[in-house]
Design a protein around this motif. Structure first.
Motif, PDB file in Angstrom:
ATOM      1  N   GLY A  22       4.062   0.149  -3.158  1.00  0.00           N
ATOM      2  CA  GLY A  22       3.557  -0.251  -4.454  1.00  0.00           C
ATOM      3  C   GLY A  22       2.584   0.735  -5.049  1.00  0.00           C
ATOM      4  N   TYR A  23       1.773   1.395  -4.191  1.00  0.00           N
ATOM      5  CA  TYR A  23       0.751   2.301  -4.709  1.00  0.00           C
ATOM      6  C   TYR A  23       1.113   3.771  -4.567  1.00  0.00           C
ATOM      7  CZ  TYR A  23      -2.443  -1.548  -5.499  1.00  0.00           C
ATOM      8  OH  TYR A  23      -3.015  -2.689  -5.980  1.00  0.00           O
ATOM      9  N   ALA A  24       1.824   4.123  -3.512  1.00  0.00           N
ATOM     10  CA  ALA A  24       2.153   5.537  -3.311  1.00  0.00           C
ATOM     11  C   ALA A  24       3.633   5.843  -3.519  1.00  0.00           C
ATOM     12  CB  ALA A  24       1.737   5.990  -1.912  1.00  0.00           C
ATOM     13  N   GLY A  25       4.464   4.803  -3.683  1.00  0.00           N
ATOM     14  CA  GLY A  25       5.883   5.029  -3.908  1.00  0.00           C
ATOM     15  C   GLY A  25       6.642   5.495  -2.688  1.00  0.00           C
ATOM     16  N   LEU A  26       6.126   5.212  -1.482  1.00  0.00           N
ATOM     17  CA  LEU A  26       6.784   5.623  -0.237  1.00  0.00           C
ATOM     18  C   LEU A  26       7.718   4.507   0.218  1.00  0.00           C
ATOM     19  CD1 LEU A  26       3.709   7.184   1.605  1.00  0.00           C
ATOM     20  CD2 LEU A  26       5.405   8.313   0.151  1.00  0.00           C
ATOM     21  N   PHE A  27       9.006   4.791   0.214  1.00  0.00           N
ATOM     22  CA  PHE A  27      10.027   3.774   0.476  1.00  0.00           C
ATOM     23  C   PHE A  27      10.240   3.651   1.984  1.00  0.00           C
ATOM     24  CE2 PHE A  27      14.521   2.271  -0.879  1.00  0.00           C
ATOM     25  CZ  PHE A  27      14.107   0.962  -0.722  1.00  0.00           C
ATOM     26  N   ASN A  28       9.426   2.835   2.635  1.00  0.00           N
ATOM     27  CA  ASN A  28       9.462   2.655   4.089  1.00  0.00           C
ATOM     28  C   ASN A  28      10.236   1.386   4.415  1.00  0.00           C
ATOM     29  OD1 ASN A  28       8.987   2.374   6.823  1.00  0.00           O
ATOM     30  ND2 ASN A  28       6.821   1.837   6.597  1.00  0.00           N
ATOM     31  N   ILE A  29      11.428   1.529   4.978  1.00  0.00           N
ATOM     32  CA  ILE A  29      12.178   0.355   5.422  1.00  0.00           C
ATOM     33  C   ILE A  29      12.261   0.330   6.956  1.00  0.00           C
ATOM     34  CG2 ILE A  29      13.492   0.028   3.310  1.00  0.00           C
ATOM     35  CD1 ILE A  29      15.818   1.439   4.583  1.00  0.00           C
ATOM     36  N   ALA A  76      -1.015  15.459   1.951  1.00  0.00           N
ATOM     37  CA  ALA A  76      -2.094  14.903   2.766  1.00  0.00           C
ATOM     38  C   ALA A  76      -2.387  13.461   2.368  1.00  0.00           C
ATOM     39  CB  ALA A  76      -3.353  15.757   2.612  1.00  0.00           C
ATOM     40  N   PHE A  77      -2.369  13.182   1.077  1.00  0.00           N
ATOM     41  CA  PHE A  77      -2.592  11.808   0.620  1.00  0.00           C
ATOM     42  C   PHE A  77      -1.492  10.884   1.120  1.00  0.00           C
ATOM     43  CE2 PHE A  77      -5.630  13.705  -2.267  1.00  0.00           C
ATOM     44  CZ  PHE A  77      -6.563  12.694  -2.466  1.00  0.00           C
ATOM     45  N   LYS A  78      -0.256  11.335   1.073  1.00  0.00           N
ATOM     46  CA  LYS A  78       0.852  10.495   1.522  1.00  0.00           C
ATOM     47  C   LYS A  78       0.780  10.235   3.022  1.00  0.00           C
ATOM     48  CE  LYS A  78       4.277  12.886  -0.261  1.00  0.00           C
ATOM     49  NZ  LYS A  78       5.676  13.203  -0.653  1.00  0.00           N
ATOM     50  N   VAL A  79       0.408  11.252   3.782  1.00  0.00           N
ATOM     51  CA  VAL A  79       0.272  11.063   5.227  1.00  0.00           C
ATOM     52  C   VAL A  79      -0.819  10.050   5.541  1.00  0.00           C
ATOM     53  CG1 VAL A  79      -0.437  12.195   7.369  1.00  0.00           C
ATOM     54  CG2 VAL A  79       1.202  13.324   5.856  1.00  0.00           C
ATOM     55  N   LYS A  80      -1.956  10.150   4.859  1.00  0.00           N
ATOM     56  CA  LYS A  80      -3.067   9.223   5.110  1.00  0.00           C
ATOM     57  C   LYS A  80      -2.683   7.783   4.774  1.00  0.00           C
ATOM     58  CE  LYS A  80      -6.661  12.681   4.187  1.00  0.00           C
ATOM     59  NZ  LYS A  80      -7.723  13.104   3.232  1.00  0.00           N
ATOM     60  N   VAL A  81      -2.066   7.566   3.617  1.00  0.00           N
ATOM     61  CA  VAL A  81      -1.733   6.202   3.225  1.00  0.00           C
ATOM     62  C   VAL A  81      -0.613   5.655   4.104  1.00  0.00           C
ATOM     63  CG1 VAL A  81       0.036   6.719   1.471  1.00  0.00           C
ATOM     64  CG2 VAL A  81      -1.421   4.718   1.218  1.00  0.00           C
ATOM     65  N   PHE A  82       0.290   6.525   4.556  1.00  0.00           N
ATOM     66  CA  PHE A  82       1.353   6.066   5.450  1.00  0.00           C
ATOM     67  C   PHE A  82       0.757   5.625   6.785  1.00  0.00           C
ATOM     68  CE2 PHE A  82       5.169   6.313   8.059  1.00  0.00           C
ATOM     69  CZ  PHE A  82       6.130   5.798   7.203  1.00  0.00           C
ATOM     70  N   MET A  83      -0.205   6.377   7.302  1.00  0.00           N
ATOM     71  CA  MET A  83      -0.849   5.999   8.558  1.00  0.00           C
ATOM     72  C   MET A  83      -1.619   4.693   8.415  1.00  0.00           C
ATOM     73  SD  MET A  83      -2.299   9.689   9.892  1.00  0.00           S
ATOM     74  CE  MET A  83      -3.118   8.939  11.305  1.00  0.00           C
ATOM     75  N   LEU A  84      -2.352   4.532   7.318  1.00  0.00           N
ATOM     76  CA  LEU A  84      -3.110   3.295   7.113  1.00  0.00           C
ATOM     77  C   LEU A  84      -2.184   2.100   6.993  1.00  0.00           C
ATOM     78  CD1 LEU A  84      -5.716   1.768   6.580  1.00  0.00           C
ATOM     79  CD2 LEU A  84      -5.575   2.457   4.166  1.00  0.00           C
ATOM     80  N   LEU A 126       0.830  -1.200   0.000  1.00  0.00           N
ATOM     81  CA  LEU A 126       0.000   0.000   0.000  1.00  0.00           C
ATOM     82  C   LEU A 126       0.865   1.250   0.000  1.00  0.00           C
ATOM     83  CD1 LEU A 126      -2.839   1.304   0.244  1.00  0.00           C
ATOM     84  CD2 LEU A 126      -2.571   1.119   2.733  1.00  0.00           C
ATOM     85  N   GLN A 127       1.952   1.220   0.771  1.00  0.00           N
ATOM     86  CA  GLN A 127       2.818   2.390   0.866  1.00  0.00           C
ATOM     87  C   GLN A 127       3.772   2.501  -0.316  1.00  0.00           C
ATOM     88  OE1 GLN A 127       4.682   1.730   4.693  1.00  0.00           O
ATOM     89  NE2 GLN A 127       3.050   2.787   5.791  1.00  0.00           N
TER      90      GLN A 127
END
Length: 446
Positions: free
Chosen positions: A80-87, A272-280, A77-78
């Motif tokens: 694959g869909y939003a491109g947020l590289f969370n390691i 705002a979209f990135k914050v929401k998807v990161f929280m979810l 979700l983070q």
């Protein structure tokens, strides 16, 4: 290749294309699990497990696949869909597990908890994890690519070292004593609802069914039933994320992944979209931590949340294909079964079939690689199999390099996901070319 074989492949592709995507995805996941069950049943039989032992092995496989699938879906979700590289996945798993322990643990336990009902503890822990994700998102999402990855990794280590510290082992807030247990970890859990089920007449009925097939002890049956509950949770999360991906919210996420500047120029508040998807995504990682460590392993220790857990989840997502929920489940199953669980039994299996007969097993890596100068690979093979746990990172690294070179999109990362809620490229019956915008009318990957 002959014309007949080419015609057969075309016919097979046409038949597969006629199958609805949800049905095809379900068949792929079911086929993968049946294949893994068959492999592990054979492995258990060769090693010498009885029926109960084989069943326990299959229960462990099911649970490990399910919890990895949940963590990989959250990461997909983070990333694959939003491109947020969370390691920093391991850190959010830890927040979920420890928060649940402090919320639902017994007030008289050590360390004490609040004693809240089980369901309230789960929801509360997911909320806490999402809030930690929010606190992470505000500073970290100002960064991009490698810098965001470094920031999330650092936050994961801060979380692990915090729960390990002595001040956090037991503290008082507003007159309420809580704690993480420090280096000893947290084991003050409320009663497992599956164990309570097996203390009831329903549990006796379930045991009667399994005793008929030769499983005579309760713990492996309890573990398998719990694994099925986790599978059900994964199914619900899968449906939720699938609907999210096809919603306007999900389409904005894909636009941010492809080009954030373009999405912003169209009037979307991308931050705002990135914050929401990161929280979810963090909330779902917290749920995975609860299901995995609290009742799956029945132990939560700081050492359980090292960075290698994050890398394992990433490897599973890369295998399945970033941007595909079904690929996330397939990658989780293949990683959990083939790369994580199977190597633990590999040396016993090969020993039983006589594969290691005549192959030396050196005690040091230097002794294993020395004979390579004379083209003798036997000692290295024996050392690798005998020390498969220590060599796991090497095997995973080799696989990762291979995937990056040969199939960087993974198993299902090649799928095309249209922006519209319906596939506009399919030409309706009786309509001309102008109806579908001039598309060729070919079948879509979607």
């Amino acid at each position: 290749m002959s014309a007949g074989s080419l015609g057969g492949l075309d016919a097979l592709r046409e038949r597969i294309g006629e199958i609805d995507r949800p049905v095809l995805d379900a068949l792929m996941v079911l086929g993968m699990m049946l294949g893994l069950y068959a492999v592990f049943a054979v492995v258990g039989s060769v090693i010498g497990f009885n029926t109960t032992g084989i069943f326990r092995l299959l229960a462990n496989l099911t649970l490990l696949t399910a919890v990895y699938a949940l963590a990989v879906l959250a990461l997909n979700l983070q990333w694959g869909y939003a491109g947020l590289f969370n390691i920093g996945v391991a850190g959010f798993l830890a927040v979920g597990a420890y928060s649940f322990g402090m919320l639902s643990g017994s007030p008289t336990g050590s360390p004490p908890g609040l004693g809240l009902p089980l369901w309230l503890g789960v929801l509360g822990a997911m909320l806490v994890t999402s809030l930690v994700g929010l606190a992470t998102a505000f500073p970290a999402l100002r960064l991009r690519a490698d810098y965001l990855a470094i920031a999330t990794l650092a936050i994961s280590e801060v979380i692990r070292l915090t729960v390990l510290s002595r001040p956090a082992s037991q503290f008082t807030v507003a007159g309420v004593t809580l704690g993480t247990g420090g280096g000893q970890g947290f084991r003050n859990w409320p009663e497992n609802p599956i164990e309570a089920l097996f203390d009831s007449p329903a549990g006796d009925a379930i045991m009667g069914v399994f005793e008929a097939v030769g499983v005579t002890t309760t713990p492996p049956v309890e573990g398998f039933v719990y694994a099925l509950v986790v599978v059900l949770v994964v199914g619900v999360v899968y449906l939720l994320l699938s609907r999210t991906a096809n919603s306007p919210f999900g389409r904005v996420l894909k636009a941010i992944r492809e080009d954030e500047l373009v999405a912003s120029s169209l009037g979307k508040d991308t931050r705002a979209f990135k914050v929401k998807v990161f929280m979810l995504g963090c909330a779902l990682m917290g749920l995975a931590g609860i299901l995995w460590y609290v009742y799956g392993l029945n132990a939560v220790e700081p050492a359980s949340f090292r960075p290698d857990i994050t890398f394992y989840v990433f490897i599973a997502l890369i295998i399945g294909g970033s941007g595909s929920n079904t690929g996330s489940v397939l990658g989780a199953g293949l990683f959990a079964g083939v790369l994580f669980l199977l190597p633990q039994y590999l040396d016993n299996l090969l020993g039983e079939v006589g594969f290691l007969r005549g192959i030396s097993t050196p005690s040091t890596f230097a002794d294993a690689v020395g004979p390579l100068a004379s083209l003798d690979v036997g000692p290295l093979v024996g050392y690798t199999i005998a020390h498969v746990d220590q060599m796991r990172f090497v095997v995973v690294g080799v696989l990762l390099v291979y995937l990056m070179q040969r199939r960087p999109e993974g198993l299902l990362g090649h799928r095309i996901e249209p922006a519209a809620a319906v596939d506009l490229r399919r030409r309706p019956e009786g309509r001309g070319a102008a109806t579908d915008g001039g598309a060729s009318g070919g079948e879509s990957d979607e």
